[in-house]
Write an enzyme that holds these catalytic residues in place. Structure first.
Site, PDB file in Angstrom:
ATOM      1  N   THR A 198       0.811  -1.220   0.000  1.00  0.00           N
ATOM      2  CA  THR A 198       0.000   0.000   0.000  1.00  0.00           C
ATOM      3  C   THR A 198       0.842   1.266   0.000  1.00  0.00           C
ATOM      4  OG1 THR A 198      -0.082   0.021   2.411  1.00  0.00           O
ATOM      5  CG2 THR A 198      -1.876  -1.108   1.271  1.00  0.00           C
ATOM      6  N   CYS A 244       2.407   2.985   9.480  1.00  0.00           N
ATOM      7  CA  CYS A 244       1.502   3.122  10.628  1.00  0.00           C
ATOM      8  C   CYS A 244       2.267   3.014  11.940  1.00  0.00           C
ATOM      9  CB  CYS A 244       0.486   1.971  10.630  1.00  0.00           C
ATOM     10  SG  CYS A 244      -0.690   2.026   9.290  1.00  0.00           S
ATOM     11  N   CYS A 249      -2.044   0.939  15.261  1.00  0.00           N
ATOM     12  CA  CYS A 249      -3.050   1.289  14.245  1.00  0.00           C
ATOM     13  C   CYS A 249      -4.179   0.256  14.225  1.00  0.00           C
ATOM     14  CB  CYS A 249      -2.406   1.357  12.862  1.00  0.00           C
ATOM     15  SG  CYS A 249      -3.604   1.802  11.573  1.00  0.00           S
ATOM     16  N   ARG A 298      -6.699  -3.283   9.516  1.00  0.00           N
ATOM     17  CA  ARG A 298      -6.463  -4.704   9.336  1.00  0.00           C
ATOM     18  C   ARG A 298      -4.973  -4.978   9.173  1.00  0.00           C
ATOM     19  NH1 ARG A 298      -7.501  -8.891   5.669  1.00  0.00           N
ATOM     20  NH2 ARG A 298      -6.880  -7.552   3.950  1.00  0.00           N
ATOM     21  N   ARG A 326       4.063   6.875   2.806  1.00  0.00           N
ATOM     22  CA  ARG A 326       3.219   7.973   3.299  1.00  0.00           C
ATOM     23  C   ARG A 326       2.598   7.591   4.642  1.00  0.00           C
ATOM     24  NH1 ARG A 326      -1.095   7.716   0.116  1.00  0.00           N
ATOM     25  NH2 ARG A 326      -0.229   5.876  -0.888  1.00  0.00           N
ATOM     26  N   CYS A 336      -0.134   6.969   7.463  1.00  0.00           N
ATOM     27  CA  CYS A 336      -1.516   6.481   7.472  1.00  0.00           C
ATOM     28  C   CYS A 336      -2.442   7.589   7.970  1.00  0.00           C
ATOM     29  CB  CYS A 336      -1.601   5.270   8.403  1.00  0.00           C
ATOM     30  SG  CYS A 336      -3.259   4.712   8.770  1.00  0.00           S
ATOM     31  N   CYS A 367      -4.226   6.296  11.671  1.00  0.00           N
ATOM     32  CA  CYS A 367      -3.554   6.302  12.982  1.00  0.00           C
ATOM     33  C   CYS A 367      -2.589   7.474  13.129  1.00  0.00           C
ATOM     34  CB  CYS A 367      -2.823   4.979  13.208  1.00  0.00           C
ATOM     35  SG  CYS A 367      -1.411   4.710  12.129  1.00  0.00           S
TER      36      CYS A 367
HETATM   37 ZN   LIG Z   1      -2.410   3.318  10.397  1.00  0.00          ZN
END
Ligand SMILES: [Zn+2]
Length: 349
Positions: A32, A36, A40, A43, A65, A67, A70
């Site tokens: 992705t 995080c 976080c 999932r 990048r 998240c 969170c």
């Molecule tokens: Zn996150």
């Protein structure tokens, strides 16, 4: 700690959504491109698509990048209160009361106690007591004599520590000095269907059961943890421990009720005791265990206590799974957890 173990610990902490690790590191997901904080709520990705970084800067330099959910670059207000309280407790010269702490943090005692317990699994009072015990341990490990370590940790008199020592240190303070110096630990390493298993015990009971791929890795980790204990390989003496453990791994009907000699905080002790009550063939969720021990909000701390269990199988932390039935993590690898549970289910029918 080996690199492998360290990564495995981080992964366990991510799986447990351990809020106490927020700010210690971040994890990034290759598929992705997002990173995080450990807690976080999103999932969990597959283990093989995850990378760890010490902080947000490093993750961003690697092209990830933050998240949106969170917000790993911000520490939440709640975490800030807890961090401030911990800092005050860590630097306090003497015992801080809940009332005194709440005044300095700027939160009501009720609210602070609840937040603090949720984040650390302990009340501020239990936290201070655990911390002082840890200071004694590290003083002893450095080679301080018992009295110096006690006074440095804020214990007014040695007798107060000796009262608590057996359950919190596992060994008496004298024995714990310098990584178990004075303690005699016997161990053996045996092949099992789950790989090599190291079993170690003092005269009082089991102190370590762990799995690994090679004898040398297991041997090295044991020597690191008990670096000043007298370690002897003694296959014959450990047989009384090894046999019930092997029977349990093979799925033969047997109850494991071996004596333990492990160091634990009061909270870990409570969790581990609860795990030993789970019948074979059954599982519990982390939140069921939290309810069982009377701390329903401490789900993450329960997960952490499972992840730090020093005696695999003897304390069946493999019987704790996520509430949706997913296996979650296992200190010695998810594949081993899966196999253990399959054997137990098959044999309890
Ligand atoms: Zn996150």
């Amino acid at each position: 700690m080996s690199m492998q173990t360290e990564l495995q610990n981080k992964w366990q902490q991510v799986m447990a959504r351990d809020a106490r690790q927020d700010g210690q590191f971040v994890f990034a997901v290759r598929t992705t491109g997002i990173y995080c904080r450990p807690s976080c709520p999103s999932r969990r990705p597959r283990r093989d698509s995850v990378e760890f970084f010490a902080d947000p800067n490093q993750a961003e330099r690697a092209g990830y990048r933050a998240c949106m959910r969170c917000k790993p670059t911000e520490v939440s207000a709640q975490a800030q209160y807890v961090a401030k309280a911990r800092q005050l407790l860590d630097n306090a010269e003497s015992i801080v009361t809940l009332a005194g702490l709440s005044k300095r943090v700027g939160l009501s005692p009720f609210h602070l106690q609840r937040l603090f317990k949720r984040a650390t699994g302990l009340s501020p009072r239990e936290y201070q007591s655990a911390r002082r015990m840890q200071q004694v341990k590290s003083g002893l490990r450095k080679g301080d004599d018992v009295t110096t370590a006690l006074y440095d940790a804020g214990f007014g008199s040695p007798s107060r520590l000796y009262e608590k020592a057996p359950q919190q240190l596992g060994m008496t303070p004298g024995e714990y000095r310098r990584g178990g110096s004075g303690a005699k630990i016997r161990f053996t390493i045996v092949p099992t269907p789950l790989g090599r298993m190291l079993v170690a015990a003092t005269d009082r009971g089991l102190c370590s059961v762990r799995f690994g791929e090679s004898v040398s890795e297991l041997d090295r980790d044991l020597r690191q943890e008990f670096h000043a204990a007298e370690l002897h390989r003694d296959d014959a003496a450990l047989r009384e421990y090894v046999e019930p453990l092997l029977a349990s791994i093979r799925g033969d009907q047997s109850t494991i009720d071996l004596p333990l000699d492990v160091r634990a905080t009061a909270f870990q002790q409570k969790v581990w005791d609860a795990l030993r009550q789970i019948p074979r063939g059954q599982t519990r969720s982390y939140s069921e265990v939290a309810q069982e021990i009377g701390s329903p909000a401490a789900v993450r701390a329960v997960a952490r206590a499972c992840a730090t269990n020093p005696v695999a199988v003897a304390v069946p932390c493999h019987r704790v799974v996520r509430s949706d039935g997913a296996l979650a993590g296992y200190r010695w690898g998810i594949e081993r957890k899966k196999k253990l549970l399959e054997k137990e289910r098959a044999s309890s029918h």
